[in-house]
Scaffold this active site. Sequence first.
Site, PDB file in Angstrom:
ATOM      1  N   HIS A  64       5.744  -1.951  -3.443  1.00 18.08           N
ATOM      2  CA  HIS A  64       6.279  -0.816  -4.204  1.00 18.08           C
ATOM      3  C   HIS A  64       7.588  -1.268  -4.838  1.00 18.08           C
ATOM      4  O   HIS A  64       8.403  -1.921  -4.183  1.00 18.08           O
ATOM      5  CB  HIS A  64       6.527   0.350  -3.249  1.00 18.08           C
ATOM      6  N   ARG A 112      11.271   8.256 -10.612  1.00 17.91           N
ATOM      7  CA  ARG A 112      11.006   7.822 -11.995  1.00 17.91           C
ATOM      8  C   ARG A 112      10.152   8.839 -12.719  1.00 17.91           C
ATOM      9  O   ARG A 112      10.356   9.107 -13.897  1.00 17.91           O
ATOM     10  CB  ARG A 112      10.340   6.442 -11.991  1.00 17.91           C
TER      11      ARG A 112
END
Length: 662
Positions: A255, A275
């Site tokens: 990740h 995000r």
Amino acid sequence: MTQPERQAWDVVVVGAGGAGLRAAIEAREQGARTAVICKSLFGKAHTVMAEGGIAASMGNVNEGDNWQVHFRDTMRGGKFLNDWRMAELHAREAPDRVWELETWGALFDRTADGRISQRNFGGHEYPRLAHVGDRTGLELIRTLQQKIVSLQQEDFREFGDHEARLKVFQECTITRVLKDESRGEDGGAVSGVFAYERESGRFFVIESPAVVLATGGIGKSFKVTSNSWEYTGDGHALALLAGARLTNMEFVQFHPTGMVWPPSVKGILVTESVRGDGGVLRNSDGKRFMFDYVPDVFKDKYAKTEEEGDRWYEDADNNRRPPELLPRDEVARAINAEVKAGRGSPHGGVFLDVSTRMPAETIRRRLPSMHHQFKELADVDITAEPMEVGPTCHYVMGGVWVEPDTAQARGVTGLYAAGEVAGGMHGSNRLGGNSLSDLLVFGRRAGLHAAQYALGLGGGRPAVDPGTVDAAADEALRPFSAGAGAGEQTAGDSGENPYTLHQELQTTMNDLVGIIRRGGEMTEALQQLARLRARARRAGVEGHRQFNPGWHLALDLRNMLLVSECVARAALEREESRGGHTREDHPEMDRQWRRVNLLCRLADGGDDTPFGKEPAGDAAAGPGRGRIELVRHTTPHIRRDLLALFEKDELAKYLPDEELFQ
Ligand code: FAD
């Protein structure tokens, strides 16, 4: 040896995360008496940590969404290595699984007009993740547990016993799937499981013709990971030892955003929702560097300028998404490259900033766990300053090679797998949010088919052989005699410390089979794994069986070594870069490799307990031999109507010519 206590159930589900609970509910609803077994406390599975949401094309926020678009995104994310039938079933059925959760009491965040809200995530064309702030997994598990309690209350009314048809055994670890060699095809049919209670150390056996593995991932084989102590690849190893094959094991997801500071919390996840909700990545020069890292296959789908990327949050139909929302593998590689080029943050990551993008109040409301996590663990206020983030081992795309429709482990009668322990669905890279939907869709399917199989057998069930139970007990007890009595040590040698071996294994995998891979380093990793395997045979523990963490660590080693060898061996073999597998020495994606699945299986003699028979002489140190062997399998052609969902130009980037012309 005295035989341990036995119980008989129709279906045993190993694991009480989302996949296990959904499987158990389904099996019980089919009428099967179902036992659920989990290593930690009930409700503490990995699923509970899931933050961002569940991907399902309900179209609540953008009506353009539907299962075909979700299917397309999933295949693109996995670089077309996905088992297309699994990806199809997943995309078609995910919305029903989310609606169903709501009817069972889940309280999702809402849109202004009262529908289940959906948020943006990397690689998803539309806002698609149903969520509960950044604590979606907690709500998912709470809802499934509540459903289990309601089924148990029904059973109490009918039988006067809450556990008549659905029982949870918590803090119990399965160390073997048992088989009846005289039944089924390909070396016998499943007949039950062997377990120990963590608290008392007591052994017990559950006789059952159907076993559903729902044990989650393997992240604890890597030093920097978002995964918790439970994820030692148990289900992957149990399946191998029961004769199943694992697919896609070279694909491990790093990740892009884990915490990098302070060292004690390195690896803890920073959800992609940051995000998705507008967070931007910057390097030490303050540059939004992701614009420099959009690969050719995605060029026409992502914004070229910061202005266009920013406009997309307000008007997604007329602008392209910012490159911070590329699939995870792309973002992780970009961060890695920036740090390597000397443009990283003070603690070896990059900066992730939401403070300049949203009012403080909105951040606290939409990302409450992140706000709390950074304040408590790093003394950073994310409403006022950027976070420092870097890649962390997060998810394994590889897992048990299953029949897509039934979730049955191919070639092993009575064995099923769902959730992160199953392979194929995500190809070379999973999109965020697609795990929670995967475990609901395939958890249900596994429970359904396991129950149908078990109930269809009537009375003629596979039997548990006392000899296999004795062997499992011997194997589990071996660490207590691995000291002077092991015959492999010199006088005064107290054996190997299991904790040290864990650490060395994690460092080996992190440094030599991590985010960027090289042939020579992986060869070295296989040599180190062979040496660790030899040392693990001497991993001794002291004390007794009552809650003995050293013993538990020693038992986990077998599984970690097996899955690590699978990852390293498959990663060395695949000479291309694709999704979660990046080879510095083979940097391009090669279309010919789209047709290749690497299957891992136990080599002959590999199940010579507890750590496998080594090849004669010093060959153990070489990478050529070990406990795992690879088999190449040609992936089936993608069905025509599914291929028709893509433009030919796009397909030409992924499929080899013979497939395209076909
Ligand atoms: P788990 O939930 O991992 O459960 C495994 C179960 O197996 C546990 O009960 C464990 O005790 C049991 N078990 C293991 N070994 C044994 C054994 N030998 N004997 C008995 N029991 C055993 N995915 C998304 O889609 N959306 C997200 O927003 C998201 N956020 C995430 C955030 C974090 C921090 C992490 C770590 C992951 C996230 N993921 C997310 C991924 C997702 O949470 C996992 O992939 C998923 O929850 C795995 O579910 P599972 O049911 O397969 O296994």
